[in-house]
Scaffold this motif. Structure first.
Motif, PDB file in Angstrom:
ATOM      1  N   PRO A 285     -11.444   7.217 -12.496  1.00  0.00           N
ATOM      2  CA  PRO A 285     -11.360   5.889 -12.323  1.00  0.00           C
ATOM      3  C   PRO A 285     -11.075   5.375 -13.395  1.00  0.00           C
ATOM      4  O   PRO A 285     -11.244   5.095 -15.389  1.00  0.00           O
ATOM      5  N   MET A 286      -9.507   4.061 -13.383  1.00  0.00           N
ATOM      6  CA  MET A 286      -8.811   3.351 -14.560  1.00  0.00           C
ATOM      7  C   MET A 286      -8.104   2.204 -13.364  1.00  0.00           C
ATOM      8  O   MET A 286      -7.634   2.478 -12.884  1.00  0.00           O
ATOM      9  N   GLY A 287      -8.152   1.373 -14.285  1.00  0.00           N
ATOM     10  CA  GLY A 287      -7.225   0.103 -13.983  1.00  0.00           C
ATOM     11  C   GLY A 287      -6.377  -0.971 -14.714  1.00  0.00           C
ATOM     12  O   GLY A 287      -7.207  -0.322 -16.096  1.00  0.00           O
ATOM     13  N   ALA A 288      -5.728  -1.632 -14.538  1.00  0.00           N
ATOM     14  CA  ALA A 288      -5.251  -2.319 -15.725  1.00  0.00           C
ATOM     15  C   ALA A 288      -4.648  -3.528 -15.503  1.00  0.00           C
ATOM     16  O   ALA A 288      -4.211  -3.778 -14.237  1.00  0.00           O
ATOM     17  N   VAL A 289      -4.637  -4.528 -16.702  1.00  0.00           N
ATOM     18  CA  VAL A 289      -3.652  -5.814 -15.948  1.00  0.00           C
ATOM     19  C   VAL A 289      -2.980  -5.832 -17.450  1.00  0.00           C
ATOM     20  O   VAL A 289      -3.110  -6.065 -18.297  1.00  0.00           O
ATOM     21  N   LEU A 290      -1.699  -6.232 -16.879  1.00  0.00           N
ATOM     22  CA  LEU A 290      -0.372  -6.168 -17.992  1.00  0.00           C
ATOM     23  C   LEU A 290      -0.324  -7.578 -18.179  1.00  0.00           C
ATOM     24  O   LEU A 290      -0.220  -8.968 -16.979  1.00  0.00           O
ATOM     25  N   VAL A 291      -0.283  -8.214 -19.298  1.00  0.00           N
ATOM     26  CA  VAL A 291      -0.022  -9.526 -19.359  1.00  0.00           C
ATOM     27  C   VAL A 291       0.610 -10.420 -20.352  1.00  0.00           C
ATOM     28  O   VAL A 291       1.086  -9.781 -21.113  1.00  0.00           O
ATOM     29  N   ALA A 292       1.644 -10.956 -19.427  1.00  0.00           N
ATOM     30  CA  ALA A 292       3.186 -11.289 -20.182  1.00  0.00           C
ATOM     31  C   ALA A 292       2.715 -12.365 -21.356  1.00  0.00           C
ATOM     32  O   ALA A 292       1.251 -12.957 -21.748  1.00  0.00           O
ATOM     33  N   PRO A 293       3.496 -12.414 -22.560  1.00  0.00           N
ATOM     34  CA  PRO A 293       3.401 -12.996 -22.897  1.00  0.00           C
ATOM     35  C   PRO A 293       2.381 -14.956 -23.221  1.00  0.00           C
ATOM     36  O   PRO A 293       1.586 -15.040 -24.312  1.00  0.00           O
ATOM     37  N   ARG A 294       3.291 -15.263 -22.455  1.00  0.00           N
ATOM     38  CA  ARG A 294       2.432 -16.729 -21.922  1.00  0.00           C
ATOM     39  C   ARG A 294       1.601 -16.746 -21.929  1.00  0.00           C
ATOM     40  O   ARG A 294       0.924 -17.563 -22.751  1.00  0.00           O
ATOM     41  N   VAL A 295       1.133 -16.104 -21.499  1.00  0.00           N
ATOM     42  CA  VAL A 295      -0.960 -16.063 -21.210  1.00  0.00           C
ATOM     43  C   VAL A 295      -1.552 -15.576 -21.992  1.00  0.00           C
ATOM     44  O   VAL A 295      -2.588 -15.820 -22.409  1.00  0.00           O
ATOM     45  N   TRP A 296      -1.189 -14.501 -22.607  1.00  0.00           N
ATOM     46  CA  TRP A 296      -2.107 -13.621 -23.271  1.00  0.00           C
ATOM     47  C   TRP A 296      -1.864 -14.795 -25.215  1.00  0.00           C
ATOM     48  O   TRP A 296      -2.525 -14.512 -25.694  1.00  0.00           O
ATOM     49  N   GLU A 297      -1.040 -15.116 -25.390  1.00  0.00           N
ATOM     50  CA  GLU A 297      -0.668 -16.181 -26.939  1.00  0.00           C
ATOM     51  C   GLU A 297      -1.440 -16.776 -27.333  1.00  0.00           C
ATOM     52  O   GLU A 297      -2.056 -16.844 -28.578  1.00  0.00           O
ATOM     53  N   PRO A 298      -2.356 -17.655 -26.781  1.00  0.00           N
ATOM     54  CA  PRO A 298      -3.453 -18.240 -26.794  1.00  0.00           C
ATOM     55  C   PRO A 298      -4.585 -18.070 -26.973  1.00  0.00           C
ATOM     56  O   PRO A 298      -5.584 -18.546 -27.666  1.00  0.00           O
ATOM     57  N   PHE A 299      -5.009 -16.626 -26.795  1.00  0.00           N
ATOM     58  CA  PHE A 299      -5.928 -15.738 -26.578  1.00  0.00           C
ATOM     59  C   PHE A 299      -5.690 -15.249 -28.633  1.00  0.00           C
ATOM     60  O   PHE A 299      -7.085 -14.219 -28.716  1.00  0.00           O
ATOM     61  N   PHE A 300      -4.517 -14.907 -28.898  1.00  0.00           N
ATOM     62  CA  PHE A 300      -4.012 -14.207 -30.224  1.00  0.00           C
ATOM     63  C   PHE A 300      -3.966 -15.173 -31.729  1.00  0.00           C
ATOM     64  O   PHE A 300      -3.401 -14.505 -32.312  1.00  0.00           O
ATOM     65  N   GLY A 301      -4.257 -15.538 -31.715  1.00  0.00           N
ATOM     66  CA  GLY A 301      -4.484 -16.628 -32.942  1.00  0.00           C
ATOM     67  C   GLY A 301      -2.986 -17.713 -33.010  1.00  0.00           C
ATOM     68  O   GLY A 301      -2.124 -17.695 -32.017  1.00  0.00           O
ATOM     69  N   PRO A 302      -2.517 -17.659 -34.096  1.00  0.00           N
ATOM     70  CA  PRO A 302      -3.751 -16.901 -35.075  1.00  0.00           C
ATOM     71  C   PRO A 302      -5.031 -17.564 -35.931  1.00  0.00           C
ATOM     72  O   PRO A 302      -5.433 -16.818 -36.317  1.00  0.00           O
ATOM     73  N   ALA A 303      -4.999 -18.755 -35.620  1.00  0.00           N
ATOM     74  CA  ALA A 303      -5.802 -18.677 -35.854  1.00  0.00           C
ATOM     75  C   ALA A 303      -7.832 -18.180 -34.939  1.00  0.00           C
ATOM     76  O   ALA A 303      -7.170 -18.648 -33.942  1.00  0.00           O
ATOM     77  N   PRO A 304      -8.201 -17.982 -35.625  1.00  0.00           N
ATOM     78  CA  PRO A 304      -9.712 -17.096 -34.863  1.00  0.00           C
ATOM     79  C   PRO A 304     -10.262 -18.343 -34.076  1.00  0.00           C
ATOM     80  O   PRO A 304     -10.174 -19.676 -34.119  1.00  0.00           O
ATOM     81  N   GLY A 305     -11.190 -17.627 -33.709  1.00  0.00           N
ATOM     82  CA  GLY A 305     -11.990 -18.899 -32.470  1.00  0.00           C
ATOM     83  C   GLY A 305     -12.342 -18.761 -30.742  1.00  0.00           C
ATOM     84  O   GLY A 305     -12.974 -19.034 -30.671  1.00  0.00           O
ATOM     85  N   VAL A 306     -11.012 -18.175 -30.109  1.00  0.00           N
ATOM     86  CA  VAL A 306     -10.553 -18.127 -28.850  1.00  0.00           C
ATOM     87  C   VAL A 306     -11.466 -16.455 -28.260  1.00  0.00           C
ATOM     88  O   VAL A 306     -10.280 -15.751 -28.790  1.00  0.00           O
TER      89      VAL A 306
END
Length: 429
Positions: A285-306
Motif C-alpha cells: 500500500p502506497m501513494g504519493a502527491v507530486l507537488v509543483a514548485p509554485r506550491v512547495w516553495e512557500p514551505f521550503f524556506g529559506p527562512a524556517p518556521g513554516v
C-alpha cells in the motif's frame, strides 16, 4: 512471465463461495455477501488469478486498477523481504528517513509531469487526495489568500473515500447518509469546460482554491475526456488562478498508455498530481502527491518556521518504497508504458463490436488501458459481473451499469479477445 494454460471456453461449473466470517467488505451489500458467500482469491500469475477451488479467471480489473505489472512477481516479493530484513519501516516525520524512501522520492520527481517537483508520500490514493486538498487550501494561506478555500470536483468523479475525497466526489451514492463532510466544495458537469468557468465566476475566483480532475473518469463508469476537455479546463484554471489537481491514482504509471502520467501525455503541467495503485502495482500500500514548485516553495524556506502539520504513520514506508522502486524497474525494463498504448488499441478493436449487441448501450474506451461495457439495464450489472466468473473472467460493475475492462498491462491481445468472447457469450446465452 511463464505462460499459463489456455482457459476453458463456455460456462463452467458453479463456483463455490466461502461461508461468511467476521470481515466487513468495503463497498458491499453485506446481506448479499452473507447470503451468497465470498469468493476467495488464492493466487495470481500474470493476467490470471485463481480462487481457492483452483478455478482460474482472467483479471479484467487489474485487481482494482492497480496490478499494472501483473500478479505473482517474485522480484517484488524479494525486494520487500530484502528491505524488511534491514528495517521494515521508520517514521519520516522531522528529519528521519530511510534510504529507499529518499531514492523513491528522487525517482518520482524525475518522472513527474512538472519539472522540479517535490514528493509527499502517503499510504494510498485516498490519503493522496486528502493530502492534496489540505495542501491546496494551506498553500493559499501561505500565499496571502486564506479566503481561497472552495474545492471543485466533477459529476461522476471518484476521489477516494476519506473526508475530502468523499466530499468532492461526484457519485451520489457515495455521499448519501453522511451529512456535510467538508464545507466550501462545489460540483460541475464532468464534460463541460464552460460549466467549470461559469462555476468559478459564480463563486468568485478569489474564493476558489483548486479544481480536482481525473484525466479519465474511473470508478464513475470509465468516461474518457471529450476532445480538448483537459486542455480546456487547465486553461480555465490558469486564467482564474485556481490550482489544477490531476487525480492520477488510476491513470498513472503506464495505464494511460505511452507515458508515466496522463498529465504528461496531454501536456497539462498540473500544480499537484495524486497517485497510488500502479506505483507499487498493489504489492504494497502506497501513494504519493507530486507537488509543483509554485506550491512547495512557500514551505521550503529559506527562512524556517513554516510547517505543514500533516502526514501519516506510514508516509514513506521503507518496505513499500523498496517495492515501488522495483516495480518502476519492471515497468521500464519491460516497456509497459508502450504496452499500455497497445492495450488501448486492442480494447478498442476487441470491445467496440459488443456495442452492436442489444443488451449493450455503448462501449467506452480509447484513452489508455481503460474500458467499460455499458449495459442497457444498469441494475443487472452487479449480477452480470458475477456471472462472468462462470466464463473465466473476474470483473466488477462501475458507474451506473458499466462492466469494467481495465486489465494488467501484461495482458495479451488474445487474452483481451477471450474476455470479449466471454462477455458476448454471457450476454447472449
Amino acid at each position: 512471465m511463464p505462460a499459463s494454460r489456455h482457459p476453458p471456453r463456455g460456462p463452467r461449473l458453479a463456483i463455490r463461495s466461502e461461508a461468511m466470517g467476521s470481515l466487513w467488505h468495503p463497498f458491499s451489500d453485506m446481506a448479499v455477501v452473507e447470503r451468497d458467500g465470498e469468493l476467495v482469491i488464492a493466487r495470481g500469475e500474470g493476467a490470471y488469478v485463481w480462487d481457492d477451488q483452483d478455478n482460474r479467471y482472467l483479471d479484467a480489473t487489474a485487481g482494482l486498477w492497480f496490478a499494472n505489472v501483473g500478479h505473482g512477481r517474485a522480484e517484488l516479493a524479494e525486494a520487500a523481504a530484502a528491505q524488511m530484513r534491514k528495517v521494515a519501516a521508520y517514521s519520516t516525520f522531522g528529519d528521519y528517513v530511510t534510504r529507499p524512501t529518499v531514492e523513491l522520492a528522487e525517482r518520482l520527481a524525475g518522472i513527474a509531469p512538472m519539472p522540479g517537483s517535490k514528493v509527499f508520500l502517503t499510504s494510498g490514493g485516498s490519503d493522496s487526495i486528502d493530502t492534496a486538498a489540505k495542501l491546496a487550501r494551506r498553500y493559499w494561506v501561505e500565499a496571502g489568500h486564506p479566503e481561497k478555500t472552495v474545492i471543485i470536483g466533477r459529476q461522476k468523479a471518484y476521489h477516494g473515500m476519506h473526508y475530502a475525497g468523499t466530499a468532492i466526489g461526484g457519485i451520489p451514492g457515495n455521499v448519501e447518509g453522511y451529512g456535510v463532510l467538508v464545507p466550501d466544495t462545489a460540483t460541475v458537469e464532468w464534460n463541460s469546460v464552460d460549466d467549470l468557468r461559469a462555476t468559478i465566476e459564480r463563486i468568485g475566483p478569489g474564493r476558489v482554491a483548486a479544481f480536482f480532475c481525473e484525466p479519465v473518469v474511473g470508478a464513475g463508469g470509465v468516461y474518457p475526456p471529450p476532445p480538448d476537455y483537459l486542455t480546456g479546463v487547465r486553461k480555465v484554471c490558469l486564467e482564474h488562478d485556481v490550482l489544477f489537481v490531476a487525480d492520477e491514482v488510476i491513470t498513472g504509471f503506464g495505464r494511460i498508455g505511452g507515458a508515466w502520467f496522463a498529465s504528461s501525455k496531454f501536456g497539462l503541467e498540473p500544480d499537484l498530481v495524486t497517485c497510488a495503485k500502479g506505483l507499487t502495482s498493489g504489492y504494497a500500500p502506497m501513494g504519493a502527491v507530486l507537488v509543483a514548485p509554485r506550491v512547495w516553495e512557500p514551505f521550503f524556506g529559506p527562512a524556517p518556521g513554516v510547517w505543514l502539520r500533516h502526514g501519516y504513520t506510514y508516509s514513506g514506508h521503507a518496505m513499500a518504497s523498496a517495492v515501488a522502486l522495483a516495480n518502476l524497474d519492471i515497468i521500464e525494463r519491460e516497456g509497459l508504458l508502450d504496452e499500455g498504448s497497445r492495450l488501448e488499441t486492442t480494447l478498442v478493436e476487441k470491445l467496440t463490436p459488443l456495442a452492436d449487441l442489444d443488451p449493450v448501450v455503448e462501449v467506452r474506451c480509447g484513452t489508455g488501458a481503460l474500458a467499460a461495457v455499458q449495459l442497457a439495464d444498469p441494475p443487472t450489472a452487479i449480477s452480470f459481473a458475477k456471472r462472468l466468473r462462470s466464463f473465466g473472467v473476474a470483473t466488477r460493475a462501475v458507474g451506473a451499469g458499466g462492466i469494467q475492462v481495465s486489465p494488467p498491462l501484461v495482458m495479451t491481445d488474445d487474452q483481451v479477445g477471450e474476455i470479449t468472447d466471454a462477455v458476448a457469450e454471457a450476454l447472449t446465452t
